[in-house]
Structure formats: structure tokens, C-alpha cells
Enzyme design. Structure first.
Site, short mmCIF file in Angstrom:
data_model
loop_
_atom_site.label_atom_id
_atom_site.label_comp_id
_atom_site.label_asym_id
_atom_site.label_seq_id
_atom_site.Cartn_x
_atom_site.Cartn_y
_atom_site.Cartn_z
N ASP A 176 0.69 -1.36 0.56
CA ASP A 176 0.28 -0.37 -0.33
C ASP A 176 0.90 1.59 -0.16
O ASP A 176 2.04 1.44 0.83
CB ASP A 176 -0.80 -0.37 1.20
CG ASP A 176 -2.11 1.03 0.97
OD1 ASP A 176 -3.23 0.91 0.78
OD2 ASP A 176 -1.70 2.45 1.18
N GLU A 224 -12.44 3.73 -1.54
CA GLU A 224 -12.22 4.45 -2.41
C GLU A 224 -11.67 3.73 -3.65
O GLU A 224 -12.23 4.83 -4.65
CB GLU A 224 -10.59 4.36 -1.81
CG GLU A 224 -10.90 5.87 -0.64
CD GLU A 224 -9.83 6.07 -0.10
OE1 GLU A 224 -7.92 5.93 -0.61
OE2 GLU A 224 -9.71 6.95 1.49
N VAL A 225 -10.65 2.85 -3.80
CA VAL A 225 -10.37 2.08 -4.67
C VAL A 225 -11.54 1.15 -5.58
O VAL A 225 -11.87 0.39 -4.98
CB VAL A 225 -8.97 2.24 -5.25
CG1 VAL A 225 -8.44 1.23 -6.53
CG2 VAL A 225 -8.23 3.09 -5.11
N HIS A 281 -10.13 -5.27 -3.22
CA HIS A 281 -8.30 -4.94 -2.53
C HIS A 281 -8.92 -5.68 -1.53
O HIS A 281 -9.64 -5.19 -0.33
CB HIS A 281 -7.75 -3.90 -2.86
CG HIS A 281 -8.65 -3.12 -2.45
ND1 HIS A 281 -9.61 -2.54 -2.59
CD2 HIS A 281 -8.22 -2.03 -1.08
CE1 HIS A 281 -9.76 -1.20 -2.82
NE2 HIS A 281 -9.64 -0.89 -1.27
P1 AMP Z 1 -10.12 1.11 -0.04
O1 AMP Z 1 -9.84 2.77 0.93
O2 AMP Z 1 -10.36 0.29 0.75
O3 AMP Z 1 -10.24 1.60 -1.02
O4 AMP Z 1 -8.25 1.75 -0.20
C1 AMP Z 1 -7.53 1.93 -0.94
C2 AMP Z 1 -6.04 1.68 -0.75
O5 AMP Z 1 -4.62 1.98 -1.97
C3 AMP Z 1 -5.50 3.16 0.51
O6 AMP Z 1 -4.68 2.11 1.85
C4 AMP Z 1 -4.51 3.74 -0.59
O7 AMP Z 1 -2.81 4.30 0.06
C5 AMP Z 1 -4.37 2.15 -1.46
N1 AMP Z 1 -3.51 2.86 -3.09
C6 AMP Z 1 -3.92 3.62 -3.74
N2 AMP Z 1 -3.08 4.54 -5.09
C7 AMP Z 1 -2.25 3.18 -4.80
C8 AMP Z 1 -1.10 3.16 -5.28
N3 AMP Z 1 -1.04 3.26 -6.93
N4 AMP Z 1 -0.11 1.44 -4.95
C9 AMP Z 1 -0.31 1.70 -3.78
N5 AMP Z 1 -1.36 1.86 -3.16
C10 AMP Z 1 -2.25 2.93 -3.40
#
Ligand code: AMP
Length: 123
Positions: free
Chosen positions: A33, A99-100, A104
Site C-alpha cells: 500500500d 476509495e478504489v 482489494h
Molecule cells: P480503500 O479505501 O479500501 O479503497 O483503500 C484504497 C487503498 O489503496 C488505500 O489504502 C491507498 O493508500 C491505496 N492506494 C492508492 N493508490 C495506490 C497505489 N498507486 N499503490 C498502492 N496503494 C495505493
């Protein structure tokens, strides 16, 4: 929910942006992360286009599900946190603040990881 092919993890899977890879197999990719919340904070993702846990649970094949479970176990062993304990979290849907929009699993460890959720007063 329609899968957004422009999400950041889809770009990582296509090799358009880099990641710090920890593990990979036919169905999964695991990487660090970018904003770690614990000494070890790895994200395990399926290579298939699944928006979140609900999408994966409803639509992934048994082979993909088994590979995902095994990848989490493998990452815990590779990073050493299987010896001391770890937490696996997947945010799904609005209340979770995902967020993504590509499924994951957060795999967190390397130190005590604290309470499961924040108290209401901390939200
Ligand atoms: P979530 O809020 O569960 O969707 O978590 C998204 C996670 O993705 C967060 O912990 C971010 O720090 C992580 N994240 C976002 N962009 C990247 C990236 N390019 N590489 C690695 N982790 C990322």
C-alpha cells in the site's frame, strides 16, 4: 456497479503505473500500500475486473476465489506477519469509504493493529 477500467488498480494490472510487487500468480497480484497504516500493509487484488467484495463473492469462479484466499495466506507468510498475527480487511460499499473500485484486501500486521473500528466519536 459497473467496473471502471480507469481505476488505479486496473492501471497497475495493465502495467501503466508501477507498484511494489510482493507476490503474483495467474489470478492475483499483491503489492505494498502506498500509504501504509501498519509496518506491513499489503493489498491483495484479483486480476479479474471485480468492483468490490460483493461483486467478487457473487460472480467470481471457484478457482479465482481459491487463488485469492491462497494469495492472502502466501503474502502473510512472505512478509513474516503470519508468525505474529495480522488483520484482513475489505471495504465494500458507501459506508465503508472504499476509495478504489477494484476489489482489494488490506493485509495489515507487523505490530498490534488496534481496535477493529473507530469509536463513533472518532468518525
Ligand atoms: P480503500 O479505501 O479500501 O479503497 O483503500 C484504497 C487503498 O489503496 C488505500 O489504502 C491507498 O493508500 C491505496 N492506494 C492508492 N493508490 C495506490 C497505489 N498507486 N499503490 C498502492 N496503494 C495505493
Amino acid at each position: 456497479m459497473t467496473y471502471d477500467t480507469k481505476n488505479i488498480f486496473a492501471k497497475i494490472l495493465r502495467g501503466e503505473i508501477p507498484c511494489q510487487k510482493i507476490d503474483e500468480d495467474e489470478h492475483t497480484l499483491s503489492f505494498a500500500d502506498i500509504n501504509p497504516q501498519a509496518p506491513v500493509h499489503i493489498l491483495v487484488i484479483p486480476k479479474g475486473a471485480y468492483c468490490d467484495w460483493a461483486d467478487f463473492a457473487a460472480n467470481a469462479s471457484a478457482v479465482e476465489m481459491a487463488a485469492f484466499t491462497k494469495a492472502i495466506h502466501r503474502v502473510a507468510k512472505l512478509t513474516g506477519i503470519s508468525k505474529t498475527g495480522y488483520r484482513v480487511i475489505s471495504n465494500t460499499g458507501l459506508d465503508s469509504h472504499q476509495e478504489v473500485p477494484h476489489l482489494h484486501m488490506h493485509v495489515l500486521g507487523g505490530a498490534p493493529v488496534g481496535p477493529l473500528v473507530l469509536a463513533k466519536s472518532q468518525l
